[in-house]
Design a protein around this motif. Structure first.
Motif, PDB file in Angstrom:
ATOM      1  N   ASP A   1      31.024  19.838  39.021  1.00 59.88           N
ATOM      2  CA  ASP A   1      29.914  18.945  38.695  1.00 59.88           C
ATOM      3  C   ASP A   1      28.832  19.818  38.063  1.00 59.88           C
ATOM      4  O   ASP A   1      28.276  20.698  38.719  1.00 59.88           O
TER       5      ASP A   1
ATOM      6  N   GLY B   1      19.487   8.050  41.438  1.00 60.06           N
ATOM      7  CA  GLY B   1      20.379   8.628  42.437  1.00 60.06           C
ATOM      8  C   GLY B   1      21.807   8.448  41.982  1.00 60.06           C
ATOM      9  O   GLY B   1      22.068   7.905  40.907  1.00 60.06           O
ATOM     10  N   ARG B   2      22.730   8.895  42.808  1.00 61.96           N
ATOM     11  CA  ARG B   2      24.128   8.712  42.473  1.00 61.96           C
ATOM     12  C   ARG B   2      24.912   8.480  43.747  1.00 61.96           C
ATOM     13  O   ARG B   2      24.491   8.884  44.842  1.00 61.96           O
ATOM     14  N   GLN B   3      26.050   7.840  43.596  1.00 60.47           N
ATOM     15  CA  GLN B   3      26.905   7.546  44.731  1.00 60.47           C
ATOM     16  C   GLN B   3      28.338   7.769  44.299  1.00 60.47           C
ATOM     17  O   GLN B   3      28.736   7.375  43.206  1.00 60.47           O
ATOM     18  N   GLU B   4      29.119   8.406  45.139  1.00 62.38           N
ATOM     19  CA  GLU B   4      30.518   8.647  44.853  1.00 62.38           C
ATOM     20  C   GLU B   4      31.381   7.920  45.869  1.00 62.38           C
ATOM     21  O   GLU B   4      30.978   7.715  47.006  1.00 62.38           O
ATOM     22  N   ASP B   5      32.575   7.564  45.441  1.00 65.89           N
ATOM     23  CA  ASP B   5      33.572   6.949  46.311  1.00 65.89           C
ATOM     24  C   ASP B   5      33.021   5.741  47.052  1.00 65.89           C
ATOM     25  O   ASP B   5      33.099   5.663  48.283  1.00 65.89           O
ATOM     26  N   GLY B   6      32.461   4.823  46.346  1.00 65.08           N
ATOM     27  CA  GLY B   6      32.074   3.601  47.024  1.00 65.08           C
ATOM     28  C   GLY B   6      30.729   3.125  46.696  1.00 65.08           C
ATOM     29  O   GLY B   6      30.180   2.207  47.092  1.00 65.08           O
TER      30      GLY B   6
END
Length: 191
Positions: A111, A186-191
């Motif tokens: 990343d 913001g960010r969100q991974e896997d869901g």
């Protein structure tokens, strides 16, 4: 003074003064640049990255900044992902993803947390960019490769004669109802 002499003087003065007299007319590259800038593109200068024995090979690259480090990223318009040099990833202490099989080898990803390409800061569009971690020593050690994955997202236009890469914010090329001022919060991974 005869007409023939006057025409000769006009032709000579036009040849001598022509470029300055016509300086207000935009050159084709200037018109292309103006149209792209009006459409929301940002101009990024292309530089040459030379490598190989005696610097015999050359690729177009862009100056980038990543985590306080400056590096050249060569352009790759073939299908594929962007890459970061393994040495630069280690220097930046990037966290590497799990090793995965791809194209007959093992690939790890990182990343990048955003990349500044010339004067274009990708962090204003996305909180992060991903890249494969690869040894770039065969290419003379650029910082990485700017792949078609990124070039497509930013609707890249490469103006070879003017040695310029144009990038456009992704939301300007997205569905018109999505256009407007957006900010990454913001960010969100896997869901």
């Amino acid at each position: 003074m005869s007409l023939r002499v006057r025409l000769l003087l006009i032709a000579l003065s036009g040849a001598l003064l022509g470029p300055t007299a016509r300086a207000a007319d935009p050159a084709p590259a200037d018109a292309r640049r103006a149209a792209l800038l009006k459409a929301g593109y940002v101009a990024v200068p292309l530089v040459h990255h030379t490598f190989g024995p005696g610097g015999g090979a050359s690729l177009f690259a862009v100056e980038c900044a990543l985590g306080g480090e400056k590096a050249k990223f060569v352009l790759n318009t073939e299908p594929g992902h962007s890459q970061i040099d393994a040495k630069l990833a280690k220097k930046l202490k990037l966290e590497l993803g799990e090793a995965k099989r791809a194209d007959g080898g093992v690939v790890r990803t990182a990343d990048l947390g955003g990349l500044v390409i010339g004067g274009y800061d990708t962090r204003k569009d996305f909180g992060t960019l991903g890249a494969e971690v690869e040894d770039q020593s065969a290419l003379g050690g650029p910082g990485g490769v700017l792949g078609r994955d990124v070039l497509d997202v930013y609707a890249a236009v490469i103006d070879f004669p003017a040695r310029t890469l144009y990038l456009r914010p992704p939301l300007l090329t997205a569905w018109p109802k999505l256009a407007g001022k957006w900010e990454v919060t913001g960010r969100q991974e896997d869901g």
